[in-house]
Design a protein around this motif. Structure first.
Motif, PDB file in Angstrom:
ATOM      1  N   ALA A 215       0.723  -1.302   0.065  1.00  0.00           N
ATOM      2  CA  ALA A 215       0.204  -0.022   0.002  1.00  0.00           C
ATOM      3  C   ALA A 215       0.754   1.143   0.119  1.00  0.00           C
ATOM      4  CB  ALA A 215      -0.891  -0.085   1.352  1.00  0.00           C
ATOM      5  N   GLY A 216       1.933   1.282   0.712  1.00  0.00           N
ATOM      6  CA  GLY A 216       2.843   2.318   0.669  1.00  0.00           C
ATOM      7  C   GLY A 216       3.484   2.703  -0.502  1.00  0.00           C
ATOM      8  N   ILE A 217       3.719   1.608  -1.474  1.00  0.00           N
ATOM      9  CA  ILE A 217       4.189   1.580  -2.841  1.00  0.00           C
ATOM     10  C   ILE A 217       3.284   2.368  -3.427  1.00  0.00           C
ATOM     11  CG2 ILE A 217       5.363   0.374  -4.723  1.00  0.00           C
ATOM     12  CD1 ILE A 217       6.613  -1.643  -2.762  1.00  0.00           C
ATOM     13  N   ALA A 218       2.252   1.554  -3.565  1.00  0.00           N
ATOM     14  CA  ALA A 218       0.891   2.214  -4.402  1.00  0.00           C
ATOM     15  C   ALA A 218       0.673   3.719  -4.071  1.00  0.00           C
ATOM     16  CB  ALA A 218      -0.365   1.394  -3.998  1.00  0.00           C
ATOM     17  N   ARG A 219       1.083   4.133  -2.930  1.00  0.00           N
ATOM     18  CA  ARG A 219       0.520   5.504  -2.495  1.00  0.00           C
ATOM     19  C   ARG A 219       1.511   6.318  -3.024  1.00  0.00           C
ATOM     20  NH1 ARG A 219      -0.177   4.489   2.711  1.00  0.00           N
ATOM     21  NH2 ARG A 219       1.836   4.734   3.262  1.00  0.00           N
TER      22      ARG A 219
END
Length: 441
Positions: A215-219
């Motif tokens: 999720a951090g990479i997606a953000r």
């Protein structure tokens, strides 16, 4: 039923590969823990084929996308605690005391290290549980321990850390020097009484690690989350699709349905056809994993699998030419399509290993035949634009799109944006001349 994606497809799209820095797996492999990496590998190797399961996982990622968390554990400590828990526990405290006492005796007599290692394992587990208890307290204070992806994790850590048998040791402010009896008792509790719960806790912790990291990479990269529908809806609508590995990728919009299941793609060399097809294949694969995708918005009906034919190699050992390898690849796909499977198919320059006349006839025949299988979606690219003109005459429900080339003097420039229609752009000789090859010779 497992999602179908064979080695050729996985290699074409560079989906897997821990040691391939350009793989899609490596893009997401920034997890904190070894267990998280193993789970990530399982997810990549086993995309989902149930719409509810896909949307459920996607919802979990989206939660951590919108709610930023720092992973609350020491990764090395988790690894050591997991190794300790692999030891078979003793079914009763007297047996545990006897075996622990024997290890202590061997330490005294011959400096054997099994007793110190046992003590270290206990300490590692206790430290992990203390970290978990603090994280649980924070979640409860914020009301995040229920009806969120933390719920299962919170339930298992609560059942362990608030058990009266562990209460005293978890309230210790500093590591205590424990007696042989205390050591044996804790060893019995951790490796037998609570062993299954602790292993489940670790599995859920690795899952949280994957959620937080992905999720951090997606953000950071501006990825979105696809919405899956049952197979019967037979559609794919993708807005702003980009290749996830390109920092300045140009987005494109694609749409497929039973009435428009073939996208016929033309364009000059370097116009971006292969990149577009790879980006679409990667997007679909990640969408079936429930992972974030490099697109603005994606809605899709679940498919049975994905096949690509981008870099089909010859086979010297079997005596296969490049063209024959292409033919076998098309045959394989045809068999799967004819078996009533719902597939997404990518063909990059069909039959480029043979002469233009045969390539024209074969591309025309194969494209027209595949168009009849409306439960499958196809992207077929070619330099032979005349095939597209003939397909238009036949009136098939085929989308004709191209990637344009803009000439600035003698230098070709590329927009990488799809346009409707067919292009006759051919800049091969221009590129050769611009590189000065003929002058060299």
């Amino acid at each position: 039923m497992s999602f179908i994606a064979d080695k050729q497809t996985l290699d074409d799209l560079s989906l897997l590969g821990k040691y391939n820095t350009n793989s899609v797996f490596s893009l997401f492999n920034q997890v904190n823990t070894r267990g998280g990496e193993k789970l990530l590998d399982v997810m990549f190797n086993h995309p989902l084929t149930d719409a509810d399961a896909i949307n459920s996982r996607s919802k979990a990622f989206r939660y951590f996308h919108d709610n930023v968390f720092t992973f609350p554990f020491d990764a090395a400590l988790l690894t050591r605690a997991e190794a300790y828990l692999e030891e078979a526990g003793d079914s009763s405290l007297p047996v545990a005391l006897w075996r622990t006492g024997r290890k202590r005796l061997m330490e005294i007599l011959v400096k054997e290290d099994t007793y110190p290692l046992l003590q270290e394992g206990i300490s590692n587990c206790i430290t992990v549980l203390k970290s978990g208890a603090r994280a649980l307290q924070q979640l409860e204070n914020e009301g995040r321990d229920k009806n969120t992806p933390w719920e299962n994790w919170a339930g298992i850590i609560r059942s362990i850390t608030r058990d009266e048998r562990l209460k005293a040791v978890l309230e210790e402010r500093a590591p205590a020097k424990r007696s042989l009896l205390q050591t044996a008792r804790l060893h019995h509790l951790l490796t037998y009484v609570f062993q299954a719960h602790l292993k489940t806790l670790l599995e859920l912790t690795y899952e949280i690690d994957v959620y937080i990291t992905v999720a951090g990479i997606a953000r950071e990269k501006g990825f979105s989350y696809a919405l899956a529908s049952p197979k019967e809806k037979n559609m794919l609508h993708a807005k702003g699709v980009k290749h996830p590995g390109l920092a300045k990728a140009v987005p494109n919009t694609l749409s497929f349905s039973g009435n428009s299941n073939v996208l016929f793609l033309t364009g000059a060399n370097m116009a971006g056809k292969s990149t577009l097809m790879k980006a679409t294949g990667i997007m679909l694969y990640l969408a079936h994993m429930g992972f974030p995708v490099a697109a603005e918005e994606v809605q899709f009906s679940v498919l049975d699998g994905l096949y690509s034919s981008v870099n089909v190699p010859d086979d010297l050992n079997k005596g296969y030419s490049h063209f024959y390898a292409e033919v076998l690849r098309v045959k394989k796909v045809a068999e799967e399509v004819a078996a009533d499977k719902r597939l997404f198919i990518i063909f990059d320059e069909l039959f480029k290993g043979t002469n233009v006349k045969d390539a024209y006839d074969a591309t025309l025949a194969v494209t027209a035949a595949f168009n009849a299988f409306t439960a499958c979606f196809f992207i077929i690219s070619t330099h032979i634009f005349e095939v597209g003109e003939e397909l238009k005459v036949k009136g098939n429900n085929i989308q004709f799109v191209f990637l344009p080339t803009v000439m600035e003097g003698s230098v070709p420039k590329y927009t990488y944006r799809l346009q409707p229609g067919i292009t006759a752009d051919r800049q091969g000789m221009i590129i050769i001349e611009n590189e000065g090859i003929l002058e060299m010779l």
